[in-house]
Design a protein around this motif. Structure first.
Motif, mmCIF file in Angstrom:
data_model
loop_
_atom_site.group_PDB
_atom_site.id
_atom_site.type_symbol
_atom_site.label_atom_id
_atom_site.label_comp_id
_atom_site.label_asym_id
_atom_site.label_seq_id
_atom_site.Cartn_x
_atom_site.Cartn_y
_atom_site.Cartn_z
ATOM 1 N N VAL A 96 -0.299 -2.956 -12.980
ATOM 2 C CA VAL A 96 0.195 -2.425 -11.714
ATOM 3 C C VAL A 96 -0.801 -2.713 -10.601
ATOM 4 C CG1 VAL A 96 1.609 -0.597 -12.746
ATOM 5 C CG2 VAL A 96 -0.764 -0.123 -12.185
ATOM 6 N N GLY A 97 -0.346 -2.526 -9.385
ATOM 7 C CA GLY A 97 -1.201 -2.722 -8.221
ATOM 8 C C GLY A 97 -0.334 -2.997 -7.010
ATOM 9 N N GLY A 98 -0.968 -3.181 -5.902
ATOM 10 C CA GLY A 98 -0.262 -3.416 -4.649
ATOM 11 C C GLY A 98 0.437 -4.760 -4.599
ATOM 12 N N GLY A 121 -1.751 -10.169 -7.587
ATOM 13 C CA GLY A 121 -1.902 -11.120 -8.686
ATOM 14 C C GLY A 121 -1.361 -10.663 -10.028
ATOM 15 N N LYS A 122 -0.489 -9.675 -10.043
ATOM 16 C CA LYS A 122 0.048 -9.166 -11.306
ATOM 17 C C LYS A 122 0.857 -10.233 -12.051
ATOM 18 C CE LYS A 122 2.051 -5.935 -9.013
ATOM 19 N NZ LYS A 122 1.561 -6.282 -7.678
ATOM 20 N N THR A 123 1.766 -10.904 -11.347
ATOM 21 C CA THR A 123 2.561 -11.968 -11.954
ATOM 22 C C THR A 123 1.648 -13.087 -12.429
ATOM 23 O OG1 THR A 123 4.481 -11.465 -10.573
ATOM 24 C CG2 THR A 123 4.378 -13.689 -11.513
ATOM 25 N N SER A 171 -4.071 0.254 -3.783
ATOM 26 C CA SER A 171 -4.214 0.611 -5.196
ATOM 27 C C SER A 171 -4.197 2.109 -5.442
ATOM 28 C CB SER A 171 -5.528 0.041 -5.733
ATOM 29 O OG SER A 171 -5.572 -1.334 -5.507
ATOM 30 N N TRP A 172 -4.285 2.906 -4.407
ATOM 31 C CA TRP A 172 -4.356 4.349 -4.597
ATOM 32 C C TRP A 172 -3.126 4.904 -5.297
ATOM 33 C CZ3 TRP A 172 -6.237 5.271 1.051
ATOM 34 C CH2 TRP A 172 -7.589 4.938 1.146
ATOM 35 N N TYR A 173 -1.949 4.429 -4.919
ATOM 36 C CA TYR A 173 -0.730 4.953 -5.529
ATOM 37 C C TYR A 173 -0.704 4.649 -7.025
ATOM 38 C CZ TYR A 173 4.110 6.031 -6.561
ATOM 39 O OH TYR A 173 5.246 6.564 -7.118
ATOM 40 N N ALA A 174 -1.099 3.442 -7.417
ATOM 41 C CA ALA A 174 -1.092 3.066 -8.827
ATOM 42 C C ALA A 174 -2.008 3.996 -9.631
ATOM 43 C CB ALA A 174 -1.529 1.611 -8.994
ATOM 44 N N ILE A 175 -3.193 4.233 -9.137
ATOM 45 C CA ILE A 175 -4.136 5.106 -9.836
ATOM 46 C C ILE A 175 -3.591 6.524 -9.897
ATOM 47 C CG2 ILE A 175 -6.441 6.147 -9.690
ATOM 48 C CD1 ILE A 175 -7.393 3.358 -8.653
#
Length: 185
Positions: free
Chosen positions: A14-16, A20-22, A113-117
């Motif tokens: 996960v991340g914003g 680079g997730k894909t 990234s805050w939401y993912a964490i």
């Protein structure tokens, strides 16, 4: 590839938007990854904020999927989550049954990234943070850790999601963290 594996282990990345997730799923998967990349259109204008990734022309609209065989019995299933806020409703479902997660961070857009964490902590899903190296002004790990207000026990690793070995090191750090969390000291 072992078709008889009996134990599937789920990892979520996960991340914003545009971190680079894909790319990470593509770099480490032993199979041709399934992705749900769609061309970005004017329909998303005003909804999605492409500021941090201005050259990005496609986006994940459901999730990416890859696979890594560990041994005859174990495989890792990798799920790359979409980064735009309008798709965050999918995340909690993706976390269900996950062994752990990787939060991929662009050090120039820490707030993405805050939401993912927050979601991972809320779900109780163990995770590591991987700081994707996009070049530019370097950030120290301590700068990133401080900006994320990251628990000192959560591993923070540098990576280049485009590089297979680098992405594999992130996965290994997650597995080591999961193992060390379960092993009594």
């Amino acid at each position: 590839m072992h078709e008889s594996a009996s134990q599937g282990l789920k990892i979520v990345i996960v991340g914003g938007f545009g971190v680079g997730k894909t790319t990470m799923v593509r770099s480490v998967s032993e199979i041709r990854p399934l992705d749900t990349e769609a061309t970005m259109t004017q329909v998303g204008h005003g909804i999605d904020d492409p500021t941090g990734a201005p050259d990005k022309s496609t986006t994940t609209v459901a999730f990416d999927f890859g696979r890594i065989t560990i041994d005859d019995e174990h495989v890792l299933y990798l799920f790359g989550a979409p980064g735009q806020e309008r798709f965050w409703f999918l995340w909690d479902r993706l976390f269900t049954g996950a062994l752990g997660a990787i939060v991929l961070v662009d050090p120039h857009r820490i707030s993405d990234s805050w939401y993912a964490i927050d979601r991972l902590e809320h779900q109780g899903t163990p995770f590591v943070v991987a700081c994707n190296n996009f070049g530019g002004t370097p950030h120290t790990q301590q700068d990133v850790r401080d900006a994320l207000d990251l628990d000192p026990r959560v591993p923070l690793v540098d990576c280049d999601a485009r590089q297979r070995d680098s992405s594999k090191r992130v996965l290994i750090s997650l597995v080591e963290y999961l193992y060390s969390s379960e092993t009594p000291s």
